[in-house]
Scaffold this motif. Structure first.
Motif, PDB file in Angstrom:
ATOM      1  N   VAL A   1      54.156  53.082 -17.704  1.00  0.00           N
ATOM      2  CA  VAL A   1      54.095  52.521 -16.357  1.00  0.00           C
ATOM      3  C   VAL A   1      52.870  53.069 -15.649  1.00  0.00           C
ATOM      4  CG1 VAL A   1      55.282  52.229 -14.160  1.00  0.00           C
ATOM      5  CG2 VAL A   1      56.601  52.344 -16.274  1.00  0.00           C
TER       6      VAL A   1
ATOM      7  N   VAL B   1      54.498  49.029 -24.630  1.00  0.00           N
ATOM      8  CA  VAL B   1      54.597  48.087 -23.530  1.00  0.00           C
ATOM      9  C   VAL B   1      54.027  48.738 -22.280  1.00  0.00           C
ATOM     10  CG1 VAL B   1      56.226  46.861 -22.054  1.00  0.00           C
ATOM     11  CG2 VAL B   1      56.640  46.977 -24.502  1.00  0.00           C
ATOM     12  N   THR B   2      53.226  47.986 -21.533  1.00  0.00           N
ATOM     13  CA  THR B   2      52.656  48.513 -20.294  1.00  0.00           C
ATOM     14  C   THR B   2      53.129  47.680 -19.118  1.00  0.00           C
ATOM     15  OG1 THR B   2      50.683  49.330 -21.433  1.00  0.00           O
ATOM     16  CG2 THR B   2      50.528  49.047 -19.050  1.00  0.00           C
ATOM     17  N   GLY B   3      53.653  48.356 -18.114  1.00  0.00           N
ATOM     18  CA  GLY B   3      54.041  47.710 -16.867  1.00  0.00           C
ATOM     19  C   GLY B   3      53.348  48.406 -15.712  1.00  0.00           C
ATOM     20  N   TYR B   4      53.559  47.893 -14.507  1.00  0.00           N
ATOM     21  CA  TYR B   4      52.892  48.444 -13.331  1.00  0.00           C
ATOM     22  C   TYR B   4      53.915  48.807 -12.269  1.00  0.00           C
ATOM     23  CZ  TYR B   4      48.700  46.743 -15.569  1.00  0.00           C
ATOM     24  OH  TYR B   4      47.695  46.523 -16.481  1.00  0.00           O
TER      25      TYR B   4
ATOM     26  N   ILE C   1      60.930  41.800 -21.717  1.00  0.00           N
ATOM     27  CA  ILE C   1      60.820  42.126 -23.138  1.00  0.00           C
ATOM     28  C   ILE C   1      61.707  41.194 -23.944  1.00  0.00           C
ATOM     29  CG2 ILE C   1      61.114  43.945 -24.865  1.00  0.00           C
ATOM     30  CD1 ILE C   1      60.937  45.961 -22.512  1.00  0.00           C
TER      31      ILE C   1
ATOM     32  N   VAL D   1      58.696  44.179 -16.218  1.00  0.00           N
ATOM     33  CA  VAL D   1      58.380  43.761 -17.579  1.00  0.00           C
ATOM     34  C   VAL D   1      59.530  42.918 -18.104  1.00  0.00           C
ATOM     35  CG1 VAL D   1      56.814  45.633 -18.226  1.00  0.00           C
ATOM     36  CG2 VAL D   1      59.272  45.932 -18.533  1.00  0.00           C
TER      37      VAL D   1
ATOM     38  N   LEU E   1      57.515  52.415 -23.287  1.00  0.00           N
ATOM     39  CA  LEU E   1      57.128  51.844 -21.994  1.00  0.00           C
ATOM     40  C   LEU E   1      56.192  52.784 -21.255  1.00  0.00           C
ATOM     41  CD1 LEU E   1      57.342  49.733 -19.738  1.00  0.00           C
ATOM     42  CD2 LEU E   1      59.409  50.904 -18.958  1.00  0.00           C
TER      43      LEU E   1
ATOM     44  N   PHE F   1      53.700  41.267 -13.410  1.00  0.00           N
ATOM     45  CA  PHE F   1      54.712  40.914 -14.382  1.00  0.00           C
ATOM     46  C   PHE F   1      54.093  40.845 -15.755  1.00  0.00           C
ATOM     47  CE2 PHE F   1      59.025  39.727 -13.918  1.00  0.00           C
ATOM     48  CZ  PHE F   1      59.339  39.149 -15.128  1.00  0.00           C
ATOM     49  N   THR F   2      54.700  41.521 -16.712  1.00  0.00           N
ATOM     50  CA  THR F   2      54.175  41.529 -18.063  1.00  0.00           C
ATOM     51  C   THR F   2      55.270  41.122 -19.022  1.00  0.00           C
ATOM     52  OG1 THR F   2      52.818  43.403 -17.383  1.00  0.00           O
ATOM     53  CG2 THR F   2      52.871  42.906 -19.732  1.00  0.00           C
ATOM     54  N   LEU F   3      54.926  40.219 -19.929  1.00  0.00           N
ATOM     55  CA  LEU F   3      55.877  39.731 -20.917  1.00  0.00           C
ATOM     56  C   LEU F   3      55.484  40.254 -22.279  1.00  0.00           C
ATOM     57  CD1 LEU F   3      58.071  37.693 -21.963  1.00  0.00           C
ATOM     58  CD2 LEU F   3      56.257  35.999 -22.028  1.00  0.00           C
ATOM     59  N   PHE F   4      56.432  40.849 -23.002  1.00  0.00           N
ATOM     60  CA  PHE F   4      56.164  41.373 -24.332  1.00  0.00           C
ATOM     61  C   PHE F   4      57.173  40.811 -25.311  1.00  0.00           C
ATOM     62  CE2 PHE F   4      54.293  44.433 -21.506  1.00  0.00           C
ATOM     63  CZ  PHE F   4      53.070  44.671 -22.107  1.00  0.00           C
TER      64      PHE F   4
END
Length: 199
Positions: free
Chosen positions: A117, A21-24, A31, A29, A115, A7-10
């Motif tokens: 990924v 923005v980078t997610g997996y 935002i 994500v 984005l 989990f990534t928060l931007f």
């Protein structure tokens, strides 16, 4: 097999330059897009594609509640003049340009978001990267397989773990010191008693 959601928060300012923005893959994500307080009553949305950005995975005029549409969720926080967009279950196909948008008369206000990924990690436990501000809040969402639905869940920090290990080692050292001191004291008492007995 327990899998934690990556989990990534931007935090994305409104009307600014393009953000990256980078997610997996398999994760999500979150935002946050800010906007001018004059637009609190306007609808908000996330869109893809070039101008005029016709593809809108999620659009809402609802305020201060989560609105869900497939893998996308949006929360317009009018008190803070910001809205949040959550994209879940990312795939590499989600790579591309998105726009946080405020729907208004004339031209809408767009903030581009690039984005990226990346392939998910192969470890059983995947890291969760969350960014927030002091005094603010962050949301962390974790994903697991149905077979673990009845198992206990917990959140831990590597910093807390390191501090716990250090405290444990200090405690062991203190106990060792006390035991050694106690043995030395008993030995000295025994010698003193023996000396008195002899005389």
């Amino acid at each position: 097999m327990k899998i934690l959601l990556i989990f990534t928060l931007f935090l994305i300012p409104g009307g600014g330059e393009s953000e990256r923005v980078t997610g997996y893959s398999g994760g999500g994500v979150l935002i946050k897009c800010t906007y001018d307080t004059g637009y609190t009553s306007n609808p908000k949305y996330l869109c893809t594609g070039s101008w005029p950005c016709m593809t809108k995975p999620i659009w809402t005029d609802a305020k201060n509640e989560w609105i869900n549409r497939g893998r996308f969720s949006l929360f317009d926080d009018t008190r803070a003049a910001e809205f949040w967009v959550l994209i879940r279950e990312l795939t590499v196909e989600d790579f591309g340009t998105y726009k946080c948008a405020v729907d208004k008369f004339g031209f809408d206000i767009y903030t581009p978001v690039e984005l990226n990924v990346q392939e998910g990690l192969t470890d059983q436990e995947k890291s969760i990267s969350v960014t927030g501000h002091v005094g603010g809040r962050v949301n962390i969402s974790c994903k697991y397989s149905q077979s673990h639905s009845s198992d206990p869940k917990f959140l831990f920090s590597s910093v807390v773990t390191a501090v716990s290990v250090i405290l444990l080692l200090l405690l062991i050292g203190l106990l060792f010191f006390i035991v050694t001191l106690s043995k030395r004291s008993k030995t000295q008492e025994a010698l003193l008693f023996s000396t008195r007995y002899l005389y």
